[in-house]
Design a protein around this motif. Structure first.
Motif, mmCIF file in Angstrom:
data_model
loop_
_atom_site.group_PDB
_atom_site.id
_atom_site.type_symbol
_atom_site.label_atom_id
_atom_site.label_comp_id
_atom_site.label_asym_id
_atom_site.label_seq_id
_atom_site.Cartn_x
_atom_site.Cartn_y
_atom_site.Cartn_z
ATOM 1 N N THR A 254 0.747 -1.146 0.073
ATOM 2 C CA THR A 254 -0.269 -0.101 -0.129
ATOM 3 C C THR A 254 0.763 1.228 -0.121
ATOM 4 O OG1 THR A 254 0.033 0.125 2.368
ATOM 5 C CG2 THR A 254 -1.875 -1.264 1.269
ATOM 6 N N HIS A 255 0.310 2.461 -0.412
ATOM 7 C CA HIS A 255 0.821 3.746 -0.266
ATOM 8 C C HIS A 255 -0.135 4.624 0.359
ATOM 9 C CE1 HIS A 255 -1.644 4.202 -3.834
ATOM 10 N NE2 HIS A 255 -1.580 5.575 -3.528
ATOM 11 N N ARG A 256 0.329 5.955 0.723
ATOM 12 C CA ARG A 256 -0.113 6.777 1.475
ATOM 13 C C ARG A 256 0.307 8.063 1.312
ATOM 14 N NH1 ARG A 256 2.263 3.944 5.571
ATOM 15 N NH2 ARG A 256 3.411 5.218 6.976
ATOM 16 N N GLU A 258 1.717 11.804 2.887
ATOM 17 C CA GLU A 258 1.951 12.354 4.351
ATOM 18 C C GLU A 258 2.423 13.714 4.140
ATOM 19 O OE1 GLU A 258 4.397 9.674 6.720
ATOM 20 O OE2 GLU A 258 2.658 8.333 7.238
#
Length: 461
Positions: A254-256, A258
């Motif tokens: 996954t990625h996010r 920030e």
């Protein structure tokens, strides 16, 4: 300091061994070229090839998959190589060090190279990449290994033992005789020491990636260039910090996003090393907003152990991001942004220190009686003057004399008298040994105006 002194004294003694006892050049220079047997010349040319510290190859071959590969490379006795190549006309730089192949090519090169996904090509373009030999289709180190290459030449056929009936031509300005073999054609210099100038072979090797065909290469002894070759190898090896290893598995999770504010924004990507060795991982992201590219970022993480999970954070801090963020804060509405990224394993770079040490050794060799690299001479048994000297050579290990003694038959057939081999010096590395031999050849040439009559290695022509 003590070893340097001993080495200098040893060479000084040898250089004077063939002197006339005065400060004047000796009156008896090298003997005139003798009549030769083509079979002997063929055999000796392969011995000389094996004895070279470095050889330059320039030509082309057909890889197992049918690709046309051109190569212009300098290859050392130990198997290091550097130079340029092309695959079907698309160029790349090549490096072989620590028995590993590295390539650096443009986007088109990687897009057209079989086995490289199109999505990978933009990331690795114009960067050094660790590549298995099967990817290129050619194992440069194994094909141009001078211990193995002569076995690919086959055996002379027809009237090859009669030099007067062999066809003569010119290759790269050198008059050569064409020696047909059961695997192709060798081109040996007409003049002593009849060294190999070119080979054209129908086939080579029995397994991929040595099972190539249609090899056509010019051959040049590059032993006298070893200091420069090792410097080039060291410089290119120093560039490998940050080289990609696209064939070691890295699983992306996954990625996010920030910490996205007026100055910067970061993307965090979850990663897992699915390979069998620890690796560092590089992430490269290209950012866009409002349909426009607004910058890129790169980040490294690791090393990650096999099956270990981790994350990489890539932060964009471009002026375009600042402008986009301020506009989004002042203008009502939706302002989407995003990033496209790749995560790829990085190599553990080899150290260039050993290569730099060899470059230094090739420039300022030091004799070491305990070394396993032996410098020898072959001469007429009747005397030790320049007129009796046949050649200098270098051989490795305690069985060095077998290499020297194997040439005595050709020496005797050339000068029509009994020949002997003698050790002159020893040292600890091949670059130093070749440099010591080169000093002896240079001194002989200074006294007589020519290299020893059978000197192919270390005698530029």
């Amino acid at each position: 300091m003590m070893w340097r002194t001993l080495g200098t004294l040893g060479i000084a003694f040898v250089l004077c061994a063939g002197c006339s006892g005065s400060d004047e050049p000796p009156p008896d220079g090298p003997p005139p070229p003798a009549q030769f047997s083509t079979i002997d010349a063929f055999t000796q040319s392969t011995v000389d090839l094996k004895g070279a510290g470095a050889v330059r190859y320039n030509g082309s071959l057909t890889a197992p998959a049918g690709d046309n590969v051109t190569l212009n490379v300098a290859v050392t006795k130990a198997g290091e190589a550097s130079g340029e190549l092309s695959v079907n006309g698309l160029p790349a730089t090549v490096l072989v060090v620590d028995h590993t192949l590295y390539l650096k090519g443009g986007l088109d090169f990687w897009l057209k190279l079989s086995g490289v996904p199109d999505t990978t090509a933009p990331t690795v373009a114009d960067r050094w990449v660790k590549a298995p030999g099967v990817l290129l289709g050619v194992d440069i180190e194994r094909i141009f290994d001078t211990e193995q290459l002569p076995a690919m030449f086959g055996k002379p056929i027809g009237n090859a033992d009669e030099p007067n009936v062999l066809k003569r031509t010119t290759v790269a300005g050198v008059e050569v005789m064409e020696v047909p073999t059961d695997t192709g054609m060798l081109f040996l210099s007409v003049n002593a020491p009849h060294g190999l100038v070119r080979f054209d072979l129908n086939r080579s090797g029995k397994t991929d990636p040595t099972k190539v065909r249609d090899l056509a290469f010019s051959v040049t002894d590059a032993t006298s260039e070893m200091a420069a070759i090792y410097r080039d190898l060291a410089d290119r090896t120093a560039e490998l910090d940050g080289a990609y290893d696209p064939f070691t598995g890295v699983k992306q999770g996954t990625h996010r996003f920030e910490n996205c504010g007026v100055k910067s924004c970061a993307i965090v990507v979850e990663l897992t090393n699915t390979g069998k060795v620890p690796v560092r991982v590089a992430i490269k992201a290209t950012w866009n907003a409002g349909g426009d590219e607004i910058g890129s970022c790169e980040s490294r993480v690791g090393p990650l152990q096999p099956n270990q999970a981790g994350s990489a954070t890539c932060t964009l801090a471009s002026q375009e991001w600042v402008q986009f963020y301020r506009r989004a804060q002042s203008v009502a509405g939706q302002h989407p942004y995003g990033a496209e990224w790749t995560a790829m394993a990085l190599i553990t770079p080899p150290s260039p220190a050993a290569l730099r040490a060899l470059a230094s050794s090739a420039e300022t060799p030091v004799a070491n009686p305990q070394g396993d690299q032996h410098v020898y001479l072959i001469r007429d048994k009747a005397g030790k003057s320049d007129k009796q000297l046949w050649k200098y050579g270098v051989a490795t290990g305690k069985d060095w004399r077998k290499t020297a003694d194997a040439q005595l038959k050709y020496c005797q057939s050339s000068i029509k008298t009994e020949c002997v081999a003698e050790e002159i010096a020893a040292t600890g590395d091949p670059a130093g040994a070749q440099a010591l031999a080169g000093q002896l050849v240079g001194a002989y040439k200074g006294r007589t105006g020519a290299c020893p009559p059978a000197q192919w290695v270390g005698c530029p022509r």
